[in-house]
Scaffold this motif. Structure first.
Motif, PDB file in Angstrom:
ATOM      1  N   ALA A 166      42.297  35.129  39.799  1.00  0.00           N
ATOM      2  CA  ALA A 166      43.121  36.427  39.735  1.00  0.00           C
ATOM      3  C   ALA A 166      43.959  36.640  37.981  1.00  0.00           C
ATOM      4  O   ALA A 166      44.827  36.271  37.990  1.00  0.00           O
ATOM      5  CB  ALA A 166      44.482  36.904  41.028  1.00  0.00           C
ATOM      6  N   TYR A 167      43.363  37.579  37.443  1.00  0.00           N
ATOM      7  CA  TYR A 167      44.259  37.497  35.924  1.00  0.00           C
ATOM      8  C   TYR A 167      43.851  39.038  35.767  1.00  0.00           C
ATOM      9  O   TYR A 167      43.075  39.954  36.405  1.00  0.00           O
ATOM     10  CB  TYR A 167      44.084  36.598  34.943  1.00  0.00           C
ATOM     11  N   ALA A 168      44.877  39.653  34.479  1.00  0.00           N
ATOM     12  CA  ALA A 168      44.863  41.210  34.861  1.00  0.00           C
ATOM     13  C   ALA A 168      43.716  41.027  33.785  1.00  0.00           C
ATOM     14  O   ALA A 168      42.940  40.524  32.746  1.00  0.00           O
ATOM     15  CB  ALA A 168      45.642  41.366  34.151  1.00  0.00           C
ATOM     16  N   SER A 169      43.222  42.144  34.455  1.00  0.00           N
ATOM     17  CA  SER A 169      42.159  42.634  33.291  1.00  0.00           C
ATOM     18  C   SER A 169      42.576  43.346  32.123  1.00  0.00           C
ATOM     19  O   SER A 169      43.195  44.863  31.567  1.00  0.00           O
ATOM     20  CB  SER A 169      41.768  43.775  33.819  1.00  0.00           C
ATOM     21  N   HIS A 178      48.266  36.598  34.527  1.00  0.00           N
ATOM     22  CA  HIS A 178      47.790  34.757  35.461  1.00  0.00           C
ATOM     23  C   HIS A 178      48.503  35.114  36.887  1.00  0.00           C
ATOM     24  O   HIS A 178      49.535  34.584  37.412  1.00  0.00           O
ATOM     25  CB  HIS A 178      47.791  33.970  35.185  1.00  0.00           C
ATOM     26  N   ALA A 179      47.890  36.031  38.007  1.00  0.00           N
ATOM     27  CA  ALA A 179      49.005  35.624  39.180  1.00  0.00           C
ATOM     28  C   ALA A 179      48.707  35.497  40.727  1.00  0.00           C
ATOM     29  O   ALA A 179      49.117  34.908  41.073  1.00  0.00           O
ATOM     30  CB  ALA A 179      48.213  37.698  39.689  1.00  0.00           C
ATOM     31  N   PHE A 200      51.588  40.131  42.165  1.00  0.00           N
ATOM     32  CA  PHE A 200      51.448  40.683  40.495  1.00  0.00           C
ATOM     33  C   PHE A 200      52.134  42.127  40.280  1.00  0.00           C
ATOM     34  O   PHE A 200      52.980  42.251  40.873  1.00  0.00           O
ATOM     35  CB  PHE A 200      49.921  41.460  41.344  1.00  0.00           C
ATOM     36  N   TRP A 204      47.953  48.149  37.843  1.00  0.00           N
ATOM     37  CA  TRP A 204      46.810  46.938  36.839  1.00  0.00           C
ATOM     38  C   TRP A 204      45.364  46.873  37.880  1.00  0.00           C
ATOM     39  O   TRP A 204      45.579  47.024  39.189  1.00  0.00           O
ATOM     40  CB  TRP A 204      47.659  46.383  36.654  1.00  0.00           C
ATOM     41  N   TYR A 206      42.309  44.014  37.876  1.00  0.00           N
ATOM     42  CA  TYR A 206      42.466  42.274  38.253  1.00  0.00           C
ATOM     43  C   TYR A 206      41.234  42.152  38.286  1.00  0.00           C
ATOM     44  O   TYR A 206      40.358  42.593  38.571  1.00  0.00           O
ATOM     45  CB  TYR A 206      43.203  42.341  39.243  1.00  0.00           C
ATOM     46  N   THR A 230      36.683  42.995  39.991  1.00  0.00           N
ATOM     47  CA  THR A 230      37.630  43.714  40.017  1.00  0.00           C
ATOM     48  C   THR A 230      38.425  44.270  41.169  1.00  0.00           C
ATOM     49  O   THR A 230      37.917  45.130  42.539  1.00  0.00           O
ATOM     50  CB  THR A 230      37.505  44.647  38.697  1.00  0.00           C
TER      51      THR A 230
END
Length: 244
Positions: A166-169, A178-179, A200, A204, A206, A230
């Motif tokens: 899971a990472y921010a878009s 990077h969560a 997180f 935002w 993700y 997403t």
């Protein structure tokens, strides 16, 4: 006559030694300039609620920039934000060839969302740049992290390894963050199960991806298949993210 010459030589070496000491000290003195008192003050608040953030450590740090890389040198002064989020730091900015910066140090609980466009190009990474000898106003905006429960229950579909990320878009105009990541390389298991809490940056978007690879370890060069979706994580998000 011989003793007189010896004495003169001894006095000459003594004078030369004293001269070298004075020269060395003078060289060290060139590293600093006149004493220049500088003050940096401002507030640190929650970007989304506008509430003050109290007891946050604030530091002024020296940074040196050069052709062989950028390094922080030392912490010059520090304080904590008050109950109203206000802070004020006075320091003696007399070092040569350095940039003084101010930053808050609470990255485990807070994520920096300050707009650094009023400062220099390095400020977003290294802390807001300060002007020596003048009053400086720096207002920080931050957010507490949001804990989100992630439940993974996915079929490995015959793959040797499975990874969940899971990472921010970037597409939403956000910074990279990077969560969460989870990797299963157990060959004896055909199904991956996990129940984790990840933190997180709220409000935002993700990307969540499930990557299956025939050969561990999993990397961008691995052969395999990937499925992604997403997810928006709100400030008061208490829902569960399920990955299948």
């Amino acid at each position: 006559m011989e003793s007189s010459s010896t004495a003169m030589i001894g006095r000459w070496f003594s004078a030369a030694f004293i001269y070298c000491i004075i020269t060395a000290l003078s060289g060290c003195h060139l590293l600093t300039g006149p004493s220049t008192n500088t003050v940096a003050e401002g507030f640190i608040v929650n970007k989304y609620t506008r509430q003050p953030l109290a007891n946050v450590p604030i530091e002024v740090i020296q940074w040196r920039y050069g052709a062989f890389g950028n390094t922080h040198i030392d912490s010059v002064a520090g304080t904590f934000s008050g109950p109203d989020g206000h802070f004020s730091i006075a320091f003696d900015g007399n070092a040569k060839g350095v940039t003084y910066r101010i930053d808050f140090r609470n990255s485990r609980e807070l994520f920096d969302l300050t707009d650094y466009r009023l400062f220099d190009a390095y400020s977003a990474l290294d802390g807001a740049s300060l002007t020596v000898g003048k009053p400086n106003r720096v207002d920080f905006e931050a957010t507490p992290f949001v804990p989100v429960r992630i439940v993974v229950d996915a079929d490995k579909q015959g793959s040797a390894a499975l990874a969940v990320d899971a990472y921010a878009s970037y597409l939403a105009g956000q910074s990279y963050f990077h969560a969460f990541t989870f990797v299963d390389t157990a060959r004896t298991s055909n199904r991956t199960k996990a129940d984790r809490v990840a933190y997180f940056v709220p409000n935002w978007h993700y990307n969540l991806s499930v990557w299956r690879s025939s050969l561990p370890p999993i990397s961008s060069n691995s052969y395999g298949t990937s499925v992604s979706f997403t997810r928006f994580v709100g400030y008061n998000d208490t829902t569960i993210i399920r990955v299948h």
